[in-house]
Design a protein around this motif. Structure first.
Motif, PDB file in Angstrom:
ATOM      1  N   LEU A  88       0.704  -1.148  -0.042  1.00 41.55           N
ATOM      2  CA  LEU A  88      -0.040  -0.007   0.202  1.00 41.55           C
ATOM      3  C   LEU A  88       0.701   1.301   0.066  1.00 41.55           C
ATOM      4  CD1 LEU A  88      -2.762  -0.875   2.551  1.00 41.55           C
ATOM      5  CD2 LEU A  88      -3.002  -1.076  -0.026  1.00 41.55           C
ATOM      6  N   LEU A  89       2.139   1.506  -0.581  1.00 40.92           N
ATOM      7  CA  LEU A  89       2.791   2.406  -0.304  1.00 40.92           C
ATOM      8  C   LEU A  89       2.332   3.507  -1.137  1.00 40.92           C
ATOM      9  CD1 LEU A  89       5.471   4.048   0.103  1.00 40.92           C
ATOM     10  CD2 LEU A  89       6.670   2.993  -1.784  1.00 40.92           C
ATOM     11  N   GLU A  90       1.863   2.971  -2.740  1.00 37.35           N
ATOM     12  CA  GLU A  90       1.396   4.137  -3.433  1.00 37.35           C
ATOM     13  C   GLU A  90       0.028   4.621  -2.820  1.00 37.35           C
ATOM     14  OE1 GLU A  90       1.176   3.039  -7.696  1.00 37.35           O
ATOM     15  OE2 GLU A  90       1.964   1.338  -6.946  1.00 37.35           O
ATOM     16  N   GLN A  91      -0.704   4.145  -2.129  1.00 39.15           N
ATOM     17  CA  GLN A  91      -1.852   4.462  -1.620  1.00 39.15           C
ATOM     18  C   GLN A  91      -1.622   5.489  -0.216  1.00 39.15           C
ATOM     19  OE1 GLN A  91      -1.520   1.086  -2.456  1.00 39.15           O
ATOM     20  NE2 GLN A  91      -2.782   1.614  -4.266  1.00 39.15           N
ATOM     21  N   GLN A  92      -0.701   4.890   0.608  1.00 39.26           N
ATOM     22  CA  GLN A  92       0.057   5.954   1.599  1.00 39.26           C
ATOM     23  C   GLN A  92       0.409   7.286   1.238  1.00 39.26           C
ATOM     24  OE1 GLN A  92      -0.360   5.429   4.829  1.00 39.26           O
ATOM     25  NE2 GLN A  92       0.324   3.490   5.781  1.00 39.26           N
ATOM     26  N   GLN A  93       1.077   7.307   0.170  1.00 37.98           N
ATOM     27  CA  GLN A  93       1.689   8.501  -0.479  1.00 37.98           C
ATOM     28  C   GLN A  93       0.644   9.479  -0.987  1.00 37.98           C
ATOM     29  OE1 GLN A  93       4.403   6.568  -3.117  1.00 37.98           O
ATOM     30  NE2 GLN A  93       6.115   6.888  -2.027  1.00 37.98           N
ATOM     31  N   ALA A  94      -0.440   8.841  -1.726  1.00 40.55           N
ATOM     32  CA  ALA A  94      -1.512   9.432  -2.101  1.00 40.55           C
ATOM     33  C   ALA A  94      -2.546   9.804  -0.843  1.00 40.55           C
ATOM     34  CB  ALA A  94      -2.392   8.627  -2.986  1.00 40.55           C
ATOM     35  N   ASN A  95      -2.378   9.294  -0.120  1.00 44.75           N
ATOM     36  CA  ASN A  95      -3.198   9.946   1.233  1.00 44.75           C
ATOM     37  C   ASN A  95      -2.700  10.943   1.933  1.00 44.75           C
ATOM     38  OD1 ASN A  95      -5.932   8.632   1.210  1.00 44.75           O
ATOM     39  ND2 ASN A  95      -4.661   6.541   1.369  1.00 44.75           N
ATOM     40  N   PHE A 101       7.718  10.436   9.656  1.00 48.53           N
ATOM     41  CA  PHE A 101       7.236  11.045  10.718  1.00 48.53           C
ATOM     42  C   PHE A 101       8.082  11.696  11.750  1.00 48.53           C
ATOM     43  CE2 PHE A 101       2.772  10.082   9.882  1.00 48.53           C
ATOM     44  CZ  PHE A 101       2.127  10.947  10.693  1.00 48.53           C
ATOM     45  N   PRO A 102       7.834  12.742  12.564  1.00 54.51           N
ATOM     46  CA  PRO A 102       6.378  13.486  12.591  1.00 54.51           C
ATOM     47  C   PRO A 102       6.201  14.524  11.570  1.00 54.51           C
ATOM     48  CG  PRO A 102       8.018  14.521  14.361  1.00 54.51           C
ATOM     49  CD  PRO A 102       8.693  13.293  13.521  1.00 54.51           C
ATOM     50  N   PHE A 103       5.006  14.763  11.243  1.00 58.20           N
ATOM     51  CA  PHE A 103       4.726  15.983  10.305  1.00 58.20           C
ATOM     52  C   PHE A 103       3.019  16.012  10.665  1.00 58.20           C
ATOM     53  CE2 PHE A 103       3.890  12.419   7.569  1.00 58.20           C
ATOM     54  CZ  PHE A 103       2.784  12.525   6.902  1.00 58.20           C
ATOM     55  N   GLN A 104       2.627  17.471  10.419  1.00 60.08           N
ATOM     56  CA  GLN A 104       1.252  17.612  10.714  1.00 60.08           C
ATOM     57  C   GLN A 104       0.305  17.817   9.797  1.00 60.08           C
ATOM     58  OE1 GLN A 104       2.071  21.356  13.348  1.00 60.08           O
ATOM     59  NE2 GLN A 104       2.074  20.026  15.259  1.00 60.08           N
ATOM     60  N   ARG A 105       1.030  18.213   8.490  1.00 56.59           N
ATOM     61  CA  ARG A 105      -0.068  18.457   7.234  1.00 56.59           C
ATOM     62  C   ARG A 105       0.547  17.745   6.032  1.00 56.59           C
ATOM     63  NH1 ARG A 105      -3.677  21.837   8.990  1.00 56.59           N
ATOM     64  NH2 ARG A 105      -4.901  21.808   6.850  1.00 56.59           N
ATOM     65  N   GLY A 106      -0.462  17.312   5.269  1.00 58.89           N
ATOM     66  CA  GLY A 106      -0.093  16.417   4.183  1.00 58.89           C
ATOM     67  C   GLY A 106      -0.987  16.921   3.196  1.00 58.89           C
ATOM     68  N   VAL A 107      -0.594  16.425   1.887  1.00 64.26           N
ATOM     69  CA  VAL A 107      -1.287  16.704   0.405  1.00 64.26           C
ATOM     70  C   VAL A 107      -1.575  15.476  -0.028  1.00 64.26           C
ATOM     71  CG1 VAL A 107      -1.310  18.101  -1.837  1.00 64.26           C
ATOM     72  CG2 VAL A 107      -0.264  19.010   0.263  1.00 64.26           C
ATOM     73  N   GLU A 108      -2.920  15.402  -0.386  1.00 65.76           N
ATOM     74  CA  GLU A 108      -3.467  14.225  -1.137  1.00 65.76           C
ATOM     75  C   GLU A 108      -3.106  14.221  -2.584  1.00 65.76           C
ATOM     76  OE1 GLU A 108      -7.694  13.629  -0.270  1.00 65.76           O
ATOM     77  OE2 GLU A 108      -7.279  12.635   1.616  1.00 65.76           O
ATOM     78  N   SER A 109      -2.902  13.115  -3.050  1.00 66.52           N
ATOM     79  CA  SER A 109      -2.611  13.189  -4.771  1.00 66.52           C
ATOM     80  C   SER A 109      -4.006  12.821  -5.411  1.00 66.52           C
ATOM     81  CB  SER A 109      -1.790  11.955  -5.012  1.00 66.52           C
ATOM     82  OG  SER A 109      -1.808  11.916  -6.489  1.00 66.52           O
ATOM     83  N   LEU A 110      -4.053  13.902  -6.306  1.00 67.51           N
ATOM     84  CA  LEU A 110      -5.257  13.585  -7.313  1.00 67.51           C
ATOM     85  C   LEU A 110      -5.408  12.084  -8.196  1.00 67.51           C
ATOM     86  CD1 LEU A 110      -5.541  17.106  -9.012  1.00 67.51           C
ATOM     87  CD2 LEU A 110      -6.882  16.226  -6.888  1.00 67.51           C
TER      88      LEU A 110
END
Length: 297
Positions: A88-95, A101-110
């Motif tokens: 599920l690496l691609e799915q983790q990155q897309a989410n 870690f740690p980080f607080q904000r992420g960007v979802e992939s379209l």
């Protein structure tokens, strides 16, 4: 004796009744250095990253520990009907989980790929061949495997020991059982205690590895079926089992299943396992093969 090292983005703690020799400790440190180098999805030079970069039909010879771990991960993937997935690496990155870690904000992939329904890799000895799409993220099962290999080495000379690695615990004892504290994911205060002489405990929650995407909170616990963060009122799962591999897989399944599904499937696959589940209200229940009961301490 209490010693520790840092690997896989976690402090790994070793507790034994007898001192660990310096030669033994050096061997353990070298092994975890190998794990950090070769099992990481964040290092482009690691064996895992090189496997993920293979084209369909291409092969790569990997180290024996990684080959054996991949075989085991694939076996659990198939046994659990893809509820547990190491792909599920691609799915983790897309989410939005695209850095350590740690980080607080992420960007979802379209762009979002559905999770693979069969293993993208075939393992024969130490040779791994890509047969379809999908990328490896060993995550918790990798951490558990490293701890188990270290425990197998230590217990040859240590009659009593404990290894703790970021929520994963392995214990063995010829005498007194170990008492392992389970903590609240929000307050980090002890909320339960498990006594165990031989075996393993894995705890996973959807609080620590979580981040904001806009106004929504995503977390690292993904459905093996959809690749999306699991939607559940379960906040934390602790699983005990004879082996840490099993306990790690059980935690991932428990978040995705209803109580009826856990009885029908999870405890069929892991009949010696036991679960302690905590929901959003703070209520804790114990589950094992045959039913559920309220945790009373």
């Amino acid at each position: 004796m209490n010693r520790q090292l840092y690997a896989m983005h976690n402090t790994i703690r070793f507790v034994t009744d007898q001192p660990i020799t310096e030669d033994e400790w050096q061997t353990i440190e070298q092994f975890f250095q190998y794990v950090d180098r070769q099992w990481s999805r964040f290092d482009p030079a690691s064996e895992v990253s090189r496997l993920n970069g293979l084209m369909v039909g291409e092969s790569l010879s990997v180290s024996l520990p990684l080959a054996r771990l991949l075989q085991r991960a694939i076996r659990y993937f198939e046994q659990t009907e893809q509820y547990f997935s190491p792909f599920l690496l691609e799915q983790q990155q897309a989410n939005g989980y695209d850095r350590s870690f740690p980080f607080q904000r992420g960007v979802e992939s379209l762009r979002f790929e559905s999770p693979p329904e069969s293993s993208p890799f075939v393992v024969e000895g130490c040779d791994v061949t890509r047969v379809s799409h999908g990328t490896i993220d060993l995550g918790g099962i990798g951490k558990g495997a490293a701890a188990m290999l270290a425990a197998q080495r230590l217990r040859k000379k240590q009659p009593r020991g404990l290894i703790e690695a970021g929520g994963d615990v392995i214990v063995w004892s010829d005498t007194q059982p170990w008492k392992v504290a389970i903590t609240d994911p929000q307050t980090e205060q002890a909320i339960a205690e498990v006594q165990l002489r031989q075996g393993a405990i894995a705890t996973s929650n959807r609080v620590y590895r979580s981040w904001k995407v806009g106004q929504r909170t995503n977390h690292h616990l993904l459905s093996g079926k959809t690749g999306r963060p699991i939607e559940t009122d379960v906040v934390q799962v602790t699983a005990s089992a004879p082996q840490l591999y099993e306990a790690e897989v059980m935690t991932k399944l428990a978040f995705q299943m209803t109580e009826a599904e856990r009885q029908d499937k999870l405890f069929k696959w892991f009949p010696k396992g036991r679960l302690l589940l905590m929901d959003e209200s703070g209520k804790m229940v114990v589950e094992e093969k045959g039913g559920q009961s309220i945790w009373t301490g």
